[in-house]
Design an enzyme around this catalytic site. Structure first.
Site, mmCIF file in Angstrom:
data_model
loop_
_atom_site.group_PDB
_atom_site.id
_atom_site.type_symbol
_atom_site.label_atom_id
_atom_site.label_comp_id
_atom_site.label_asym_id
_atom_site.label_seq_id
_atom_site.Cartn_x
_atom_site.Cartn_y
_atom_site.Cartn_z
ATOM 1 N N GLU A 1 34.715 21.261 78.744
ATOM 2 C CA GLU A 1 35.925 21.376 77.917
ATOM 3 C C GLU A 1 36.770 22.582 78.346
ATOM 4 O OE1 GLU A 1 34.661 19.293 73.692
ATOM 5 O OE2 GLU A 1 34.043 21.369 74.053
ATOM 6 N N ASP B 1 62.811 20.927 58.329
ATOM 7 C CA ASP B 1 64.187 20.472 58.163
ATOM 8 C C ASP B 1 65.101 21.259 59.085
ATOM 9 O OD1 ASP B 1 65.064 22.914 56.676
ATOM 10 O OD2 ASP B 1 63.661 22.170 55.173
#
Ligand code: GLA
Length: 738
Positions: free
Chosen positions: A616, A536
């Protein structure tokens, strides 16, 4: 001047770049809401309010016989309670004699050439060169001596108007505030949709759009935190509103606790929208001279769709809410050990992870849960913030120094607001946990919640955190909070003050966070609550980044980050590349795609680097190069949502301030045989500049790119992704590097 006052100090116009907000204190002192929308000249629009004799909508005594004046029908700034407006109110008071009535009338106003603060809570702040303006309107309750001060802040450039409310008891006897919302928007005319953001743990902030009708739409939280389930933000928009079109009003509450957000049409088709602290399980005793401050509500208006609205929020939150050393400083690429090891780590394991990370260009190791007390699983130890040196094979300082020696930063996980029953802290202070005497408490993740409203609890936590951070080289803290709150009972605020505890808990958390930041201003704080359970605007005041979700699946993240982007800037969304099959969904996605999705956030890794293939590892290096190359675009650029998730592909874009560079990420979310072409749109370029597109080398004007878009030559396979750049071409078709 953004704030204009006319008509003998009774007509108030708040002007931003593109919008006007108008109020008028009428002859009875009722503060009418007369306009909010596209910028106008500010003439008194009270005349536009239609008044009629409406059956069963009564009239205040002062109107003597005027049956056309009813609080039940008027658009207002502070809708009253129990005195004739039968719609949802903004404020409610319980008086000493048991009566329930709140009828506030205009008294006076003041203007300040700067932004306002809200006691004990975050609020948008001024910058040196960019100050807001504040209008404070004082309203007085008709029969009691309770006053309300309504705060209106104006940030012109961002089209932002804020509101906050302060209630003060100036009377002789105690009153109980049983409801105090932060703001109300009344629309006399028009049809509107309401967009809210709903979800659950590991699937947060998925937009939902509903037409506002007479059936009440309401979301909120009674979990003590802003919650995974509903976010304290919502958009009211015209039904035709899209990303680029239509009127949109954003409402974003600067608060991390219980809240309500609702919208409803009244009997006459007028729309009322309200937001603030939830009135359920809330009451606040105000003795003589005491006051209550309600959290700030940030409203913003866009006359041209949702993208502009989001961009305004991104800017205001990034520049006037986020603070501290890392507000603008480049965030380090991190490796978090949680999905790599969970609780199962030791010194060797951590150092081998850090060594591998350093080789690949990762800049920080974050040691997650399990380094303190007795904590080898999630059933014990919370509250015992003492380093488990046995598990770490030495002190935290030694570990931190080793990591620093590798040229990396070092971060640490905490969950300060929690307590395990199996902990020394609980054995010493059982009354520090929130639980109702004589009842067995509800356990979430097998843990209880500390009573953060208490000073002594916060003192203990501050002392423990400070001790650990002062004795080890810590650059970053992840501040977690892993359960919803119930069993509300505080030994300090028992009895008639029990209704204050949820709010005092939130104030306590803010107090501890503030003390922490004052003492350790250089530490980068990342907020977290089981991922995005406390994502928030208020938390952004303390932590410029928040772990967006415990779900690291790249495809689910498309939805989660898309929904989050309506209010919160990309720079605030913690996003990591994790292993496949994904630990939450079992889905397998390409390593590159996981990187592309995480690059649109506060970037990092969360997997065992020692288990990665050489291929990777090579991709990690590429991704980190991309991170640095695109950092200013992704963290400071203007963000555009191009497609909603759930289509064949999901795409979004960043454009820099000069409109010289644009970066689009496109992820293929479903695939078919004999595929149809992928055609994507382009936004935000300058029409008159020329741009070269990285995937086909074509040069066109911005006008052409934005009009015609781009067709990819190859259709990506399922879950594959692609980064596409548009770089401005200077005279002679030379490309200007990003
Ligand atoms: C929460 C967080 C995770 C991790 C664990 C540790 O779920 O969201 O990232 O830190 O706690 O217990």
């Amino acid at each position: 001047m953004a704030i204009m006052v006319e008509n003998n100090g009774r007509l108030f116009n708040l002007h931003t770049k593109d919008c006007t907000y108008q109020m008028y204190a009428d002859e009875y002192g009722v503060l009418l809401h007369t306009y909010y929308g596209k910028k106008i000249d500010g003439e008194n629009l009270a005349d536009l309010i239609f008044q009629a004799d409406v059956g069963f909508s009564g009239n205040p005594e002062e109107t003597v016989g005027n049956r056309e004046y009813s609080l039940d029908c008027l658009p207002q700034e502070l809708p009253s309670d129990g005195v004739g407006d039968y719609r949802e109110s903004c404020i409610a008071l319980l008086h000493g004699d048991g009566s329930i009535a709140a009828d506030f009338r205009f008294e006076s106003y003041k203007i300040f050439p700067s932004s306002y603060t809200v006691e004990g809570m975050p609020a948008l702040y001024d910058k040196e060169d960019e100050k807001g303006e504040t209008l404070v309107i004082t309203m007085r309750e008709k029969a009691s001596k309770v006053t309300v001060r309504l705060f209106y802040g104006v940030f012109e450039k961002e089209n932002v108007i804020t509101r906050a409310v302060r209630v003060e008891n100036r009377g002789e006897s105690e009153v109980v505030l049983t409801k105090c919302l932060s703001g109300c928007l009344d629309y006399q005319f028009g049809e509107y949709d309401l967009i809210t953001f709903a979800g659950r743990h590991a699937m947060e902030r998925i937009p939902e759009r509903n037409r506002i009708r007479r059936t009440k739409l309401e979301v909120g939280s009674l979990r003590g935190t802003s919650s995974h389930q509903y976010n304290p933000s919502m958009i009211v928009c015209t039904p035709d509103a899209t990303e680029d079109f239509g009127e949109c009003y954003g409402l974003c509450l600067v608060y991390s606790g219980n809240f309500t957000a609702c919208a409803q049409k009244d009997q006459r088709g007028q729309t009322r929208v309200l937001m603030g602290i939830h009135s359920e399980k809330f009451s606040f005793c105000l003795r003589t001279g005491e006051y209550f401050a309600a959290p700030q509500l940030i409203m913003s208006y866009s006359d041209s769709g949702l993208s502009k609205l989001s961009q305004q929020y991104h800017k205001i939150l990034r520049e006037h809410m986020c603070r501290g050393a890392y507000q603008y400083r480049k965030r380090p690429v991190l490796l978090n050990n949680w999905e790599a090891t969970y609780f199962n780590f030791n010194k060797e394991k951590l150092i081998s992870l850090a060594e591998q990370a350093a080789k690949l260009g990762i800049e920080m190791l974050v040691l997650d849960d399990g380094w303190f007390g007795k904590r080898d699983d999630d059933n014990s130890g919370l509250g015992d913030w003492h380093v488990n040196e046995k598990k770490l094979g030495g002190s935290l300082k030694e570990l931190g120094d080793r990591i620093h020696d590798l040229g990396m930063k070092f971060g640490l996980w905490f969950e300060p607001e929690m307590i395990s029953e199996d902990s020394d802290l609980y054995r010493a202070h059982p009354d520090w946990a929130l639980r109702i005497p004589g009842r067995e408490p509800n356990r979430g993740r097998n843990q209880l919640v500390l009573d953060m409203s208490r000073n002594d609890v916060r003192e203990y936590l501050f002392e423990r955190l400070a001790d650990i951070l002062e004795h080890a080289p810590i650059d970053y803290v992840k501040w977690d909070m892993n359960r919803s709150i119930c069993d509300i009972y505080s030994h300090q605020y028992a009895g008639s003050q029990n209704g204050e505890v949820y709010h005092r808990f939130v104030l306590g958390v803010y107090d501890l966070l503030e003390r922490f930041l004052q003492r350790f201003p250089d530490i980068l704080l990342e907020g977290c609550s089981g991922g995005g359970g406390r994502f928030d605007a208020a938390m952004l005041y303390y932590s410029p980044q928040i772990w967006c979700s415990d779900n690291t699946d790249a495809v689910n993240r498309l939805e989660i980050q898309y929904g989050t982007s309506f209010f919160y800037p990309v720079s605030s969304m913690g996003a990591h590349v994790s292993a496949v099959p994904n630990h939450q969904t079992g889905r397998v996605t390409p390593f590159r795609t996981r990187g592309h999705v995480a690059l649109s956030g506060s970037f990092g890794y969360e997997l065992d680097l020692n288990k990665m293939s050489e291929e990777e590892k090579a991709i990690v290096k590429e991704q980190i190069e991309d991170f640095h190359k695109y950092y200013s675009l992704t963290h400071e650029g203007t963000y555009y949502r191009l497609t909603p998730p759930g289509e064949r592909f999901c795409a979004w874009e960043f454009v820099d301030e000069e409109k010289d560079h644009a970066l689009q990420t496109l992820v293929m979310t479903s695939a078919e045989g004999n595929p149809l072409p992928v055609h994507t749109i382009v936004k935000g370029l300058s029409p008159d500049k020329y741009y070269c597109c990285s995937v086909n080398g074509q040069v066109h004007s911005g006008r052409t790119w934005m009009g015609a878009g781009l067709t990819l030559r190859m259709v990506p396979k399922e879950y594959e992704s692609i980064l596409i750049e548009w770089n401005v071409v200077e005279k002679g078709l030379g490309r200007k590097p990003i």
